[in-house]
Enzyme design. Structure first.
Site, PDB file in Angstrom:
ATOM      1  N   PRO A   9       9.142   6.251  -7.522  1.00 45.95           N
ATOM      2  CA  PRO A   9       8.851   7.419  -6.688  1.00 45.95           C
ATOM      3  C   PRO A   9       7.657   7.247  -5.749  1.00 45.95           C
ATOM      4  O   PRO A   9       6.681   6.588  -6.100  1.00 45.95           O
ATOM      5  CB  PRO A   9       8.548   8.522  -7.718  1.00 45.95           C
ATOM      6  CG  PRO A   9       8.162   7.799  -8.960  1.00 45.95           C
ATOM      7  CD  PRO A   9       8.969   6.535  -8.952  1.00 45.95           C
ATOM      8  N   ASN A  10       7.811   7.820  -4.585  1.00 44.96           N
ATOM      9  CA  ASN A  10       6.781   7.867  -3.535  1.00 44.96           C
ATOM     10  C   ASN A  10       6.565   6.532  -2.824  1.00 44.96           C
ATOM     11  O   ASN A  10       5.803   6.474  -1.855  1.00 44.96           O
ATOM     12  CB  ASN A  10       5.432   8.391  -4.082  1.00 44.96           C
ATOM     13  CG  ASN A  10       5.550   9.810  -4.592  1.00 44.96           C
ATOM     14  OD1 ASN A  10       6.031  10.673  -3.870  1.00 44.96           O
ATOM     15  ND2 ASN A  10       5.160  10.050  -5.836  1.00 44.96           N
ATOM     16  N   ARG A  17       1.181   6.629   3.047  1.00 46.24           N
ATOM     17  CA  ARG A  17       0.680   7.222   1.805  1.00 46.24           C
ATOM     18  C   ARG A  17      -0.639   6.556   1.392  1.00 46.24           C
ATOM     19  O   ARG A  17      -0.678   5.345   1.154  1.00 46.24           O
ATOM     20  CB  ARG A  17       1.732   6.954   0.712  1.00 46.24           C
ATOM     21  CG  ARG A  17       1.303   7.311  -0.659  1.00 46.24           C
ATOM     22  CD  ARG A  17       2.247   6.742  -1.711  1.00 46.24           C
ATOM     23  NE  ARG A  17       1.820   7.187  -3.005  1.00 46.24           N
ATOM     24  CZ  ARG A  17       2.147   6.607  -4.143  1.00 46.24           C
ATOM     25  NH1 ARG A  17       2.938   5.561  -4.153  1.00 46.24           N
ATOM     26  NH2 ARG A  17       1.691   7.074  -5.291  1.00 46.24           N
ATOM     27  N   TYR A  22      -3.061   1.868  -0.831  1.00 45.30           N
ATOM     28  CA  TYR A  22      -1.814   1.086  -0.808  1.00 45.30           C
ATOM     29  C   TYR A  22      -1.615   0.270   0.469  1.00 45.30           C
ATOM     30  O   TYR A  22      -0.636  -0.463   0.581  1.00 45.30           O
ATOM     31  CB  TYR A  22      -0.616   2.020  -1.017  1.00 45.30           C
ATOM     32  CG  TYR A  22      -0.669   2.728  -2.353  1.00 45.30           C
ATOM     33  CD1 TYR A  22      -0.575   2.004  -3.536  1.00 45.30           C
ATOM     34  CD2 TYR A  22      -0.825   4.109  -2.436  1.00 45.30           C
ATOM     35  CE1 TYR A  22      -0.640   2.634  -4.771  1.00 45.30           C
ATOM     36  CE2 TYR A  22      -0.891   4.756  -3.666  1.00 45.30           C
ATOM     37  CZ  TYR A  22      -0.790   4.014  -4.821  1.00 45.30           C
ATOM     38  OH  TYR A  22      -0.857   4.635  -6.043  1.00 45.30           O
ATOM     39  N   ASN A  73       8.710  -1.736  -9.845  1.00 41.96           N
ATOM     40  CA  ASN A  73       7.486  -0.967  -9.686  1.00 41.96           C
ATOM     41  C   ASN A  73       7.862   0.477 -10.022  1.00 41.96           C
ATOM     42  O   ASN A  73       8.395   1.196  -9.174  1.00 41.96           O
ATOM     43  CB  ASN A  73       6.940  -1.056  -8.263  1.00 41.96           C
ATOM     44  CG  ASN A  73       5.619  -0.302  -8.116  1.00 41.96           C
ATOM     45  OD1 ASN A  73       5.254   0.463  -9.013  1.00 41.96           O
ATOM     46  ND2 ASN A  73       4.923  -0.505  -7.021  1.00 41.96           N
ATOM     47  N   ALA A  76       4.578   6.138 -10.474  1.00 40.08           N
ATOM     48  CA  ALA A  76       3.972   7.090 -11.420  1.00 40.08           C
ATOM     49  C   ALA A  76       4.705   7.123 -12.764  1.00 40.08           C
ATOM     50  O   ALA A  76       4.097   7.435 -13.803  1.00 40.08           O
ATOM     51  CB  ALA A  76       3.945   8.479 -10.800  1.00 40.08           C
ATOM     52  N   GLU A  97       7.001  -6.192 -14.351  1.00 34.01           N
ATOM     53  CA  GLU A  97       6.391  -4.946 -13.847  1.00 34.01           C
ATOM     54  C   GLU A  97       5.413  -5.280 -12.714  1.00 34.01           C
ATOM     55  O   GLU A  97       4.593  -6.184 -12.855  1.00 34.01           O
ATOM     56  CB  GLU A  97       5.640  -4.263 -15.002  1.00 34.01           C
ATOM     57  CG  GLU A  97       4.951  -2.972 -14.609  1.00 34.01           C
ATOM     58  CD  GLU A  97       4.152  -2.367 -15.767  1.00 34.01           C
ATOM     59  OE1 GLU A  97       4.345  -2.773 -16.935  1.00 34.01           O
ATOM     60  OE2 GLU A  97       3.314  -1.501 -15.480  1.00 34.01           O
ATOM     61  N   HIS A  99       2.757  -3.748  -9.563  1.00 35.08           N
ATOM     62  CA  HIS A  99       2.021  -2.672  -8.890  1.00 35.08           C
ATOM     63  C   HIS A  99       1.278  -3.241  -7.696  1.00 35.08           C
ATOM     64  O   HIS A  99       0.724  -4.350  -7.771  1.00 35.08           O
ATOM     65  CB  HIS A  99       1.010  -2.016  -9.840  1.00 35.08           C
ATOM     66  CG  HIS A  99       1.672  -1.413 -11.038  1.00 35.08           C
ATOM     67  ND1 HIS A  99       2.366  -0.240 -10.983  1.00 35.08           N
ATOM     68  CD2 HIS A  99       1.795  -1.873 -12.305  1.00 35.08           C
ATOM     69  CE1 HIS A  99       2.873   0.022 -12.176  1.00 35.08           C
ATOM     70  NE2 HIS A  99       2.554  -0.960 -12.989  1.00 35.08           N
ATOM     71  N   ARG A 106      -8.466   1.797 -11.720  1.00 35.31           N
ATOM     72  CA  ARG A 106      -8.395   3.132 -11.120  1.00 35.31           C
ATOM     73  C   ARG A 106      -8.634   4.196 -12.198  1.00 35.31           C
ATOM     74  O   ARG A 106      -9.405   3.969 -13.119  1.00 35.31           O
ATOM     75  CB  ARG A 106      -7.037   3.285 -10.413  1.00 35.31           C
ATOM     76  CG  ARG A 106      -6.858   2.246  -9.279  1.00 35.31           C
ATOM     77  CD  ARG A 106      -5.506   2.381  -8.603  1.00 35.31           C
ATOM     78  NE  ARG A 106      -5.358   3.689  -7.966  1.00 35.31           N
ATOM     79  CZ  ARG A 106      -4.194   4.166  -7.508  1.00 35.31           C
ATOM     80  NH1 ARG A 106      -3.093   3.424  -7.607  1.00 35.31           N
ATOM     81  NH2 ARG A 106      -4.138   5.351  -6.951  1.00 35.31           N
TER      82      ARG A 106
HETATM   83  C1  DQA Z   1       1.610   2.074  -8.252  1.00 34.46           C
HETATM   84  C2  DQA Z   1       0.472   2.552  -9.161  1.00 34.46           C
HETATM   85  C3  DQA Z   1       0.845   3.865  -9.837  1.00 34.46           C
HETATM   86  O1  DQA Z   1      -0.224   4.296 -10.679  1.00 34.46           O
HETATM   87  C4  DQA Z   1       1.114   4.936  -8.799  1.00 34.46           C
HETATM   88  O2  DQA Z   1       1.519   6.136  -9.432  1.00 34.46           O
HETATM   89  C5  DQA Z   1       2.074   4.513  -7.755  1.00 34.46           C
HETATM   90  C6  DQA Z   1       2.003   3.135  -7.242  1.00 34.46           C
HETATM   91  C7  DQA Z   1       1.222   0.806  -7.462  1.00 34.46           C
HETATM   92  O3  DQA Z   1       2.117   0.136  -6.984  1.00 34.46           O
HETATM   93  O4  DQA Z   1       0.031   0.503  -7.319  1.00 34.46           O
HETATM   94  O5  DQA Z   1       2.839   5.312  -7.241  1.00 34.46           O
HETATM   95  O6  DQA Z   1       2.720   1.750  -9.067  1.00 34.46           O
END
Ligand code: DQA
Length: 149
Positions: A9-10, A17, A22, A73, A76, A97, A99, A106
């Site tokens: 998501p997002n 964003r 990011y 990825n 959240a 996994e 990120h 963080r």
């Molecule tokens: C994320 C890190 C997560 O904590 C966050 O909620 C994201 C992006 C990253 O790629 O750094 O949406 O997965």
């Protein structure tokens, strides 16, 4: 060798964003970078993005028939989703996994990953390069598996 990359998501909003966290690279840029890299490595690549937890679960279940390795990825959902963790545990496909940000540097709640215990490993903090490194790791995993077979 087939690799499915799943963006949670997002991540469709990358580029605009929270650019201080990011960066300015869009999801399209990341997918294009991965496509180029995959071609160079001789990897067949598919990418999907969803904001919906259930769709991510279904994508993981369906990957079992096609993918040799999953790169995910979970965004959240990393920090909340037992359903995504259980889906990864249920299928016989190794998962990496990823990120963009260093989740360990963080907020405290980002340090907890429901996914890490069922993943082969985690790559975090290298921006778009996290995905590139994951693709290289995926190739290593698949070739070790092929050696064993
Ligand atoms: C994320 C890190 C997560 O904590 C966050 O909620 C994201 C992006 C990253 O790629 O750094 O949406 O997965």
């Amino acid at each position: 060798m087939n690799v499915l990359v799943i963006h949670g998501p997002n991540l469709n909003l990358l580029g605009s964003r929270e650019p201080d966290v990011y960066g300015r690279t869009t999801l399209e840029d990341i997918n294009a970078l991965l496509a180029r890299e995959a071609q160079a490595l001789g990897i067949e690549l598919r990418t999907i993005q969803s904001n919906a937890e259930g769709e991510l679960v279904t994508a993981i279940q369906e990957a079992a028939g096609w993918a040799d390795v999953l790169i995910i990825n979970p965004a959240a959902y990393t920090h909340t989703s037992v359903a995504i963790r259980d889906a990864i545990a249920a299928v016989d496909v190794p998962a990496i996994e990823v990120h963009l940000s260093n989740v360990h540097a963080r907020e405290d709640f980002r340090r907890r990953s429901y996914i890490a215990p069922v993943a082969v490993g985690q790559i975090a903090g290298f921006g778009a390069d996290s995905y590139r490194l994951a693709l290289q790791a995926a190739q290593g995993l698949a070739s070790r598996k092929a050696d064993k077979a």
